[in-house]
Design an enzyme around this catalytic site. Sequence first.
Site, PDB file in Angstrom:
ATOM      1  NE  ARG A 163      -3.435  -3.558   5.348  1.00  0.00           N
ATOM      2  CZ  ARG A 163      -2.945  -4.160   4.267  1.00  0.00           C
ATOM      3  NH1 ARG A 163      -2.732  -5.455   4.266  1.00  0.00           N
ATOM      4  NH2 ARG A 163      -2.660  -3.466   3.178  1.00  0.00           N
ATOM      5  CG  HIS A 182      -7.291  -4.118   2.473  1.00  0.00           C
ATOM      6  ND1 HIS A 182      -7.218  -2.919   3.133  1.00  0.00           N
ATOM      7  CD2 HIS A 182      -8.515  -4.155   1.891  1.00  0.00           C
ATOM      8  CE1 HIS A 182      -8.346  -2.252   2.956  1.00  0.00           C
ATOM      9  NE2 HIS A 182      -9.147  -2.988   2.219  1.00  0.00           N
ATOM     10  CE1 TYR A 223      -0.137  -4.820   0.182  1.00  0.00           C
ATOM     11  CE2 TYR A 223      -1.526  -6.076  -1.334  1.00  0.00           C
ATOM     12  CZ  TYR A 223      -1.330  -5.489  -0.100  1.00  0.00           C
ATOM     13  OH  TYR A 223      -2.301  -5.579   0.865  1.00  0.00           O
TER      14      TYR A 223
HETATM   15  C1  LIG Z   1     -14.918   5.923  -1.174  1.00  0.00           C
HETATM   16  C2  LIG Z   1     -14.169   4.648  -1.311  1.00  0.00           C
HETATM   17  N1  LIG Z   1     -13.253   4.495  -2.289  1.00  0.00           N
HETATM   18  C3  LIG Z   1     -12.577   3.332  -2.415  1.00  0.00           C
HETATM   19  C4  LIG Z   1     -12.813   2.303  -1.567  1.00  0.00           C
HETATM   20  C5  LIG Z   1     -12.074   0.990  -1.708  1.00  0.00           C
HETATM   21  N2  LIG Z   1     -11.153   0.814  -0.585  1.00  0.00           N
HETATM   22  C6  LIG Z   1     -11.454   0.007   0.448  1.00  0.00           C
HETATM   23  S1  LIG Z   1     -10.267   0.006   1.611  1.00  0.00           S
HETATM   24  C7  LIG Z   1      -9.313   1.090   0.750  1.00  0.00           C
HETATM   25  C8  LIG Z   1      -7.976   1.516   1.294  1.00  0.00           C
HETATM   26  C9  LIG Z   1      -8.101   2.136   2.635  1.00  0.00           C
HETATM   27  O1  LIG Z   1      -6.842   2.416   3.161  1.00  0.00           O
HETATM   28  P1  LIG Z   1      -6.686   3.190   4.503  1.00  0.00           P
HETATM   29  O2  LIG Z   1      -7.560   4.392   4.527  1.00  0.00           O
HETATM   30  O3  LIG Z   1      -5.234   3.407   4.711  1.00  0.00           O
HETATM   31  O4  LIG Z   1      -7.292   2.187   5.586  1.00  0.00           O
HETATM   32  P2  LIG Z   1      -6.789   0.740   6.002  1.00  0.00           P
HETATM   33  O5  LIG Z   1      -7.592  -0.236   5.198  1.00  0.00           O
HETATM   34  O6  LIG Z   1      -5.337   0.658   5.697  1.00  0.00           O
HETATM   35  O7  LIG Z   1      -7.084   0.633   7.456  1.00  0.00           O
HETATM   36  C10 LIG Z   1      -9.945   1.441  -0.441  1.00  0.00           C
HETATM   37  C11 LIG Z   1      -9.359   2.374  -1.442  1.00  0.00           C
HETATM   38  C12 LIG Z   1     -13.786   2.488  -0.560  1.00  0.00           C
HETATM   39  N3  LIG Z   1     -14.054   1.536   0.334  1.00  0.00           N
HETATM   40  N4  LIG Z   1     -14.436   3.657  -0.450  1.00  0.00           N
END
Ligand SMILES: Cc1ncc(C[n+]2csc(CCOP(=O)(O)OP(=O)(O)O)c2C)c(N)n1
Length: 358
Positions: free
Chosen positions: A256, A260, A269
């Site tokens: 990425r 985020h 970070y």
């Molecule tokens: C069930 C749930 N828990 C926590 C969150 C908060 N949250 C949003 S994005 C994220 C991280 C996601 O990381 P990843 O799966 O690696 O996807 P990326 O954003 O890197 O594409 C979190 C913990 C959420 N959206 N849904």
Amino acid sequence: MNQSRAFQIEYHQFLDPDGVPVGDLPPLAEETEALQALYRNMVFTRLYDERAIALQRTGQLGTFASSLGQEAIGAGVGHAMRPEDIILPSFRENGALLFRHFRVRDLLLYWGGDERGMANPKLGDDFPICVPIATHTTQATGVAFAIKYRKQPRVVVCLLGDGGTSKGDFYEAINLAGAWNLPLVFVINNNQWAISVPRNLQSRAETLAQKAIAAGIPGVQLDGNDPIAVRHYVAEAIEKARDGGGPTLIEAISYRLCHHTTADDATRYRSEEELEAHRRLDPVPRLRRFMERRQIWSEEQETRLIQACQAEIEQEVRHYLDTPPQKPESMFDSLYAELPRELQAQRQSLLGKEVNHD
Ligand SMILES: Cc1ncc(C[n+]2csc(CCOP(=O)(O)OP(=O)(O)O)c2C)c(N)n1
């Protein structure tokens, strides 16, 4: 001690970061139109991304999850799917969605907080963007089960992030996909960060693809910044699933390059050096260099492409900005066939009408 089983995970790449082939290329590499379509999608996605962030920064969009640096995954997946297949996306799959019937205006409406963006009738059975992490993976097994039960020659593609593979839902989903031999392809966009949690803290597993082994399904790892590799191996998995060959788990390794979401500050970070190292792996110039060397892409085509994408995006942005806002009470409208009493009361009070609580 005897060994019970041994496994290995294959890693695939066709193009190095300079767009130079690292070995034999698949037939796709000879398909000029397909390569140009992949490239167009990646450029379009990147320009849309830039525009969406500008809208958010000027208060015209609620929030936005960029896919900067990960465009090859969306492009490869979207191009590999047939119209009748079904996508269950997470929130970073703009390119894949743009290959289907999602329009920029739909995506902007969604990120602008307007649910009508996901209600375009042309989306057919495609699922809306899923923000809760990995909850759509179990839904994907349900959809794939329905397809199999009805003997439809369709395949479900479910995309999630590296962080999503730590959720219980994901393990349940891949287990069921294997147990029921479902026509389902999981694609992990391993961008190496789950907000501020790096991949190496997320899991002790050496690869995310190896999680497939416990589910009894094939797991493969790809260079997710190589559009030819993503397109080729996702298509292979999809067609295998269509032929009754069952599910596959694909880990596409990318990075990425952006925050985020627009609510995040990634400089808190991770270092500029790390970012710089990954900028050199960018999928967009990679495919461009490959096509230029093959003389199927020129500076002039590039200029025309950018102009055409920008014009289309501006038109879509206009549609988005000209859409009258949804009524506030609409947030109650699509949740239940019959709204429970408490929510009815909330809805009424939003309308400014007090209700009696007996
Ligand atoms: C069930 C749930 N828990 C926590 C969150 C908060 N949250 C949003 S994005 C994220 C991280 C996601 O990381 P990843 O799966 O690696 O996807 P990326 O954003 O890197 O594409 C979190 C913990 C959420 N959206 N849904």
